[in-house]
Scaffold this motif. Structure first.
Motif, PDB file in Angstrom:
ATOM      1  N   TYR B  39       1.183  -0.758   0.089  1.00  0.00           N
ATOM      2  CA  TYR B  39      -0.012   0.248  -0.343  1.00  0.00           C
ATOM      3  C   TYR B  39       1.294   1.316  -0.338  1.00  0.00           C
ATOM      4  N   TYR B  40       2.012   1.455   0.581  1.00  0.00           N
ATOM      5  CA  TYR B  40       2.779   2.188   0.803  1.00  0.00           C
ATOM      6  C   TYR B  40       3.545   2.724  -0.379  1.00  0.00           C
ATOM      7  N   ALA B  41       3.602   1.264  -1.468  1.00  0.00           N
ATOM      8  CA  ALA B  41       3.911   1.661  -2.897  1.00  0.00           C
ATOM      9  C   ALA B  41       2.715   1.769  -3.657  1.00  0.00           C
ATOM     10  N   GLN B  42       1.954   1.872  -3.347  1.00  0.00           N
ATOM     11  CA  GLN B  42       0.420   2.341  -4.774  1.00  0.00           C
ATOM     12  C   GLN B  42       0.663   3.488  -3.566  1.00  0.00           C
ATOM     13  N   GLY B  43       0.548   4.702  -3.147  1.00  0.00           N
ATOM     14  CA  GLY B  43       0.766   5.709  -2.256  1.00  0.00           C
ATOM     15  C   GLY B  43      -0.475   6.238  -1.842  1.00  0.00           C
ATOM     16  N   VAL B  44      -0.414   5.383  -0.745  1.00  0.00           N
ATOM     17  CA  VAL B  44      -1.502   5.703   0.336  1.00  0.00           C
ATOM     18  C   VAL B  44      -1.190   6.667   0.887  1.00  0.00           C
ATOM     19  N   ASP B  45      -1.859   7.043   2.031  1.00  0.00           N
ATOM     20  CA  ASP B  45      -1.173   8.240   2.652  1.00  0.00           C
ATOM     21  C   ASP B  45      -0.679   8.178   4.135  1.00  0.00           C
ATOM     22  N   GLU B  46      -1.495   7.286   4.727  1.00  0.00           N
ATOM     23  CA  GLU B  46      -1.493   7.096   5.889  1.00  0.00           C
ATOM     24  C   GLU B  46      -2.639   5.352   6.557  1.00  0.00           C
ATOM     25  N   LEU B  47      -1.646   4.716   7.567  1.00  0.00           N
ATOM     26  CA  LEU B  47      -2.367   2.945   7.540  1.00  0.00           C
ATOM     27  C   LEU B  47      -2.435   3.166   8.866  1.00  0.00           C
ATOM     28  N   VAL B  48      -3.243   2.207   9.164  1.00  0.00           N
ATOM     29  CA  VAL B  48      -3.738   1.964  11.098  1.00  0.00           C
ATOM     30  C   VAL B  48      -4.231   0.732  11.223  1.00  0.00           C
ATOM     31  N   PHE B  49      -3.264  -0.208  12.135  1.00  0.00           N
ATOM     32  CA  PHE B  49      -3.014  -1.160  12.639  1.00  0.00           C
ATOM     33  C   PHE B  49      -4.302  -2.060  13.478  1.00  0.00           C
ATOM     34  N   TYR B  50      -5.167  -2.191  13.904  1.00  0.00           N
ATOM     35  CA  TYR B  50      -5.876  -2.856  14.594  1.00  0.00           C
ATOM     36  C   TYR B  50      -5.624  -3.555  15.408  1.00  0.00           C
ATOM     37  N   ASP B  51      -5.215  -4.192  16.902  1.00  0.00           N
ATOM     38  CA  ASP B  51      -5.019  -5.561  17.437  1.00  0.00           C
ATOM     39  C   ASP B  51      -6.056  -5.693  17.899  1.00  0.00           C
ATOM     40  N   ILE B  52      -6.983  -7.065  17.279  1.00  0.00           N
ATOM     41  CA  ILE B  52      -7.651  -7.985  17.497  1.00  0.00           C
ATOM     42  C   ILE B  52      -6.888  -9.339  17.980  1.00  0.00           C
ATOM     43  N   THR B  53      -5.826  -9.326  17.670  1.00  0.00           N
ATOM     44  CA  THR B  53      -5.683 -10.323  19.107  1.00  0.00           C
ATOM     45  C   THR B  53      -6.476 -10.476  20.536  1.00  0.00           C
ATOM     46  N   ALA B  54      -6.523 -11.768  20.873  1.00  0.00           N
ATOM     47  CA  ALA B  54      -7.884 -12.002  22.288  1.00  0.00           C
ATOM     48  C   ALA B  54      -6.941 -11.988  23.745  1.00  0.00           C
ATOM     49  N   SER B  55      -5.769 -12.720  23.538  1.00  0.00           N
ATOM     50  CA  SER B  55      -4.520 -13.683  24.476  1.00  0.00           C
ATOM     51  C   SER B  55      -4.197 -12.411  24.701  1.00  0.00           C
ATOM     52  N   ALA B  56      -3.897 -12.315  26.228  1.00  0.00           N
ATOM     53  CA  ALA B  56      -3.146 -11.386  26.247  1.00  0.00           C
ATOM     54  C   ALA B  56      -1.965 -11.668  26.317  1.00  0.00           C
ATOM     55  N   GLU B  57      -1.342 -13.657  26.493  1.00  0.00           N
ATOM     56  CA  GLU B  57       0.031 -13.907  25.817  1.00  0.00           C
ATOM     57  C   GLU B  57       0.666 -13.573  24.995  1.00  0.00           C
ATOM     58  N   LYS B  58      -0.515 -13.350  23.684  1.00  0.00           N
ATOM     59  CA  LYS B  58       0.086 -13.256  22.339  1.00  0.00           C
ATOM     60  C   LYS B  58       0.137 -11.467  22.016  1.00  0.00           C
ATOM     61  N   ARG B  59      -0.194 -10.492  22.685  1.00  0.00           N
ATOM     62  CA  ARG B  59       0.103  -9.083  22.454  1.00  0.00           C
ATOM     63  C   ARG B  59       1.549  -8.557  21.935  1.00  0.00           C
ATOM     64  N   GLY B  60       2.071  -9.495  22.611  1.00  0.00           N
ATOM     65  CA  GLY B  60       3.728  -8.975  22.571  1.00  0.00           C
ATOM     66  C   GLY B  60       4.086  -8.748  20.955  1.00  0.00           C
ATOM     67  N   ILE B  61       3.703  -9.816  20.048  1.00  0.00           N
ATOM     68  CA  ILE B  61       3.392 -10.373  18.991  1.00  0.00           C
ATOM     69  C   ILE B  61       3.347  -8.641  18.056  1.00  0.00           C
ATOM     70  N   MET B  62       2.146  -7.756  18.264  1.00  0.00           N
ATOM     71  CA  MET B  62       2.180  -7.043  17.417  1.00  0.00           C
ATOM     72  C   MET B  62       3.274  -5.975  18.263  1.00  0.00           C
ATOM     73  N   ILE B  63       3.575  -5.643  19.109  1.00  0.00           N
ATOM     74  CA  ILE B  63       4.773  -4.954  19.111  1.00  0.00           C
ATOM     75  C   ILE B  63       6.278  -4.853  17.567  1.00  0.00           C
ATOM     76  N   GLU B  64       6.142  -6.628  17.694  1.00  0.00           N
ATOM     77  CA  GLU B  64       6.957  -7.113  17.017  1.00  0.00           C
ATOM     78  C   GLU B  64       6.664  -6.980  15.219  1.00  0.00           C
ATOM     79  N   THR B  65       5.480  -6.549  14.920  1.00  0.00           N
ATOM     80  CA  THR B  65       4.730  -6.335  14.542  1.00  0.00           C
ATOM     81  C   THR B  65       5.123  -4.579  14.047  1.00  0.00           C
ATOM     82  N   VAL B  66       4.963  -4.101  15.032  1.00  0.00           N
ATOM     83  CA  VAL B  66       4.593  -2.322  14.542  1.00  0.00           C
ATOM     84  C   VAL B  66       6.298  -1.890  14.174  1.00  0.00           C
ATOM     85  N   LYS B  67       6.868  -2.774  15.242  1.00  0.00           N
ATOM     86  CA  LYS B  67       8.493  -2.265  14.958  1.00  0.00           C
ATOM     87  C   LYS B  67       8.727  -2.900  13.178  1.00  0.00           C
TER      88      LYS B  67
END
Lengths: 205, 255
Positions: B39-67
């Motif tokens: 989408y960046y290559a397509q020229g979108v202006d901005e992105l939003v990521f919603y973490d819909i992970t249900a379990s608390a123990e998997k929340r750390g995965i999102m931080i890796e994605t953000v990085k």
């Protein structure tokens, strides 16, 4: 070697990511000696003017930054970092570094214009210096409530290197000698923003 | 003059994108980072990521994605979902996000808006607001949380004004009635909110064809429009939408 001033600015990670992407040699530092030893300095910036100045004062960085600029070494301030180059900000009535003789004011909050300004705004620029190779009226990403007036009632200020509008004209970029400031976020402005950063990296030491 | 923004939203669960994703071509459609790059290559202006992970123990995965996203795209992006404290905000910001979105947690604990704005500045704090048509409310719209399951009893405009007073720098208005219909945005609510608050409003929910985007800028009062399935499905590209915007005479980022 570029020194990126670490004063807790919110966009430090983004600036660092862009520098890595461009293959720049840099060091993140809040030590006066390390800044003075660098060839170039970047002052990033997301945050509040007074807090930023208080932090620089607490680390005894104000005089070294002034000396660095006076020595004619390339310096780039981004967003709040750009504001810090000026003389004074209306944001909590704060005295700034005073490297460029301008002031920072709060955007008028009008009907048609939202504050903060958030988004992409086209910039008119000279095409020289950091804007070399950057298309005219190309858009950059802004996120700011305070702005630098680019002119008084009679004249454009000579240091207003890029101009844009958000209810009023404002300085999108400032430049005096080898001191540069970008009101926008080059690290978040796609390929044109990266081009501007690359131009800074490639400035002769 | 500021241009109107096109924002693409990706739902991420356990580090993988979900919901209506049928992207074409050689992009790994399950990988939020690969999709962000496309989408960046397509020229979108901005992105939003919603973490819909249900379990608390998997929340750390999102931080890796953000990085990983922050190393890959050089446009602003916002992260929301499951942010309940200043510590959560700090982790996301340090990972390289430009903005943080709070929704249900802000209704339960409005101080999170003030605390976030105080630490990072208003431009980093986005209020996500899900609304449903409700004739009993003064504005005609009530705020719902937990994905629309819980009525808060709050009026859309009253809550929006409070959030802005507390320092929210942007509001994403998601209409539960329009969401998923692909019949276009809730224009009336968008206009009401855009006229009522001083901060930018992002319209969300209901976009199905490129023409819906210029519509929400002309008849609603939005500074940005958020889309998801219409691009994830591969039916339309960023260029298709920006062309519709330009054709309608709306200032749009080209270069």
């Amino acid at each position: 070697m570029i020194a990126v001033v670490d004063y807790g600015a919110g966009n430090l990670t983004s600036v660092v990511n862009a520098l890595k992407h461009l293959g720049a040699r840099f060091r993140i530092s809040a030590e006066a000696a390390e800044l003075m030893a660098a060839n170039k300095v970047i002052i990033p910036g997301v945050g509040e003017a007074r807090q930023a100045m208080e932090f620089l004062a607490s680390k005894s960085l104000i005089e070294p930054l002034k000396e660095f600029a006076a020595a004619g070494k390339p310096l780039l301030g981004i967003c709040l970092g750009c504001h810090l180059l000026m003389e004074h900000s209306e944001e909590r009535d704060t005295a700034l570094l005073g490297l460029i003789p301008g002031r920072v004011r709060l955007f008028p909050n009008g009907e048609a214009f939202k504050v903060p300004q958030i988004g992409w705004n086209p910039v008119r620029h000279s095409g020289a210096g950091l804007f070399k190779g950057v298309p005219q009226n190309c858009s950059f990403y802004f996120a700011n409530s305070y702005y630098i007036p680019p002119a008084d009632s009679e004249n454009n200020y000579p240091w207003a290197a890029g101009i844009s509008e958000h209810s009023v004209p404002f300085a999108a970029a400032v430049n005096q000698g080898r001191i540069w400031g970008a009101q926008f976020h080059p690290e978040k402005s796609g390929k044109d923003g990266l081009r501007l950063l690359r131009n800074f990296i490639e400035l002769e030491d | 003059m500021l241009q109107k923004r096109l924002i693409i939203c990706l739902d991420v669960r356990d580090g993988r994108t979900t919901k209506g994703v049928k992207f074409q071509g050689n992009v790994d459609i399950g990988d939020p980072v690969a999709m962000a790059a496309e989408y960046y290559a397509q020229g979108v202006d901005e992105l939003v990521f919603y973490d819909i992970t249900a379990s608390a123990e998997k929340r750390g995965i999102m931080i890796e994605t953000v990085k990983a996203v922050a190393r890959t795209v050089f446009i602003p992006f916002c992260v929301g979902g499951g942010i309940r404290s200043l510590a959560d905000m700090n982790a996301v910001m340090l990972a390289g996000a430009d903005k943080i979105s709070v929704n249900s947690a802000a209704v339960r604990q409005p101080d999170i808006i003030s605390d976030g704005a105080c630490h990072y500045g208003s431009q980093c704090i986005v209020l996500g607001m899900d609304v449903k048509s409700d004739p009993a409310m003064p504005s005609g719209y009530g705020v719902v949380i937990d994905g629309g399951r819980v009525n808060t009893g709050l009026d859309m405009l009253a809550w929006a004004r409070e959030a802005v007073d507390r320092g929210a720098g942007e509001i994403v208005l998601n209409s539960i009635d329009a969401d998923g219909t692909q019949n276009g945005y809730e224009l009336r609510a968008t206009r009401l909110l855009g006229d009522a608050v001083s901060v930018p409003v992002v319209a969300s929910g209901g976009a199905g064809v490129p023409e819906h985007i210029p519509q929400v800028f002309q008849k609603g009062r939005a500074e940005a429009a958020l889309v998801a399935s219409m691009v994830h499905s591969g039916r339309y590209t960023v260029a298709d939408i920006k062309e519709a915007m330009a054709k309608a005479g709306i200032g749009v980022r080209g270069c």
